[in-house]
Scaffold this motif. Structure first.
Motif, PDB file in Angstrom:
ATOM      1  N   ARG A  52      17.132 -79.645 -79.522  1.00 32.24           N
ATOM      2  CA  ARG A  52      17.122 -81.018 -78.984  1.00 32.24           C
ATOM      3  C   ARG A  52      15.757 -81.676 -79.198  1.00 32.24           C
ATOM      4  N   ARG A  53      14.690 -80.939 -78.919  1.00 32.61           N
ATOM      5  CA  ARG A  53      13.334 -81.508 -79.099  1.00 32.61           C
ATOM      6  C   ARG A  53      13.103 -81.910 -80.550  1.00 32.61           C
ATOM      7  N   GLY A  81      14.931 -85.015 -81.252  1.00 34.58           N
ATOM      8  CA  GLY A  81      14.589 -86.166 -80.432  1.00 34.58           C
ATOM      9  C   GLY A  81      15.646 -86.505 -79.395  1.00 34.58           C
ATOM     10  N   ILE A  82      16.421 -85.513 -78.988  1.00 38.44           N
ATOM     11  CA  ILE A  82      17.460 -85.693 -77.962  1.00 38.44           C
ATOM     12  C   ILE A  82      16.869 -85.247 -76.629  1.00 38.44           C
ATOM     13  N   LYS A  83      17.030 -86.078 -75.605  1.00 41.92           N
ATOM     14  CA  LYS A  83      16.459 -85.736 -74.301  1.00 41.92           C
ATOM     15  C   LYS A  83      17.220 -84.592 -73.634  1.00 41.92           C
ATOM     16  N   ASP A  84      18.533 -84.733 -73.519  1.00 43.79           N
ATOM     17  CA  ASP A  84      19.338 -83.694 -72.887  1.00 43.79           C
ATOM     18  C   ASP A  84      20.802 -83.888 -73.277  1.00 43.79           C
ATOM     19  N   ASP A 142      17.320 -76.051 -76.408  1.00 41.82           N
ATOM     20  CA  ASP A 142      16.259 -76.972 -75.978  1.00 41.82           C
ATOM     21  C   ASP A 142      15.326 -77.298 -77.134  1.00 41.82           C
TER      22      ASP A 142
END
Length: 195
Positions: A25-26, A29-32, A22
């Protein structure tokens, strides 16, 4: 059909899970969703930045590798029974080498990482490639992992699948596992039943 090879995922399966996906990803800049697949959709500059972020996190995890309880006993059992071993990971080869340097008893007949040619997990291709390299059929292999992609790659290739419950959300994909273990030592009894 008797089992001749055990294919292991690396992070979270052989090693104590430390990667914070998580957070990765943050930072990217990836949401999910899956990180590697999201990176394929990035521009070259974004992809380069994401590669640096991922490498930093993977290197930090590799520097602090700890094995899950029971791994050494499992490998002792595998050696005594002359079974083949492989690693199938979405990690880099460098991280596999850091693991085997730190724990020399971890030896593998073949290794497939995200840097190898062809699709990676959850596609069945890498399991089939490992089995071909080892001279066996997928039905003669067990795929051991902690995540849904591990189970899917094994299941879709025709291998037996074993889920180790180190991921916090393991119940969400346990339906795709042929066997569920809570400790790596439990894998020994599963292998014994298939020899």
């Amino acid at each position: 059909m008797a089992i001749k090879a055990i294919i292991f995922d690396q992070d979270g399966t052989l090693t104590v899970p430390t990667l914070d996906f998580d957070l990765i990803r943050r930072e990217m800049g990836i949401k999910d969703g899956p990180i590697l697949e999201a990176m394929l959709l990035m521009s070259p500059d974004e992809r380069s930045r994401a590669d640096e972020i991922l490498h930093r996190h993977e290197l930090q995890a590799a520097t602090n590798y700890q094995l899950n309880p029971g791994v050494e006993e499992v490998f002792d059992f595998i050696r005594k029974n002359k079974l083949k071993t492989a690693i199938l990971t979405r990690n880099q080869l460098m991280m596999v080498e850091m693991l085997t340097d730190k724990f020399p008893f971890l030896t593998f007949d073949t290794v497939i990482t995200r840097q190898d040619d062809g699709p990676t997990k959850p596609d069945p291709y890498p399991v089939r490639k490992i089995c071909s390299t080892l001279g066996i059929e997928p039905q003669e292999a067990i795929m051991v992992g902690d995540f849904h992609f591990d189970l899917l790659t094994g299941k879709n290739a025709g291998a037996q699948t074993v889920l180790i419950t180190t991921a916090p959300n393991w119940q969400n994909f346990s339906h795709d596992a042929d066997h569920i273990i809570h400790n790596m030592r439990d894998l020994i009894n599963i292998i014994k039943q298939m020899l």
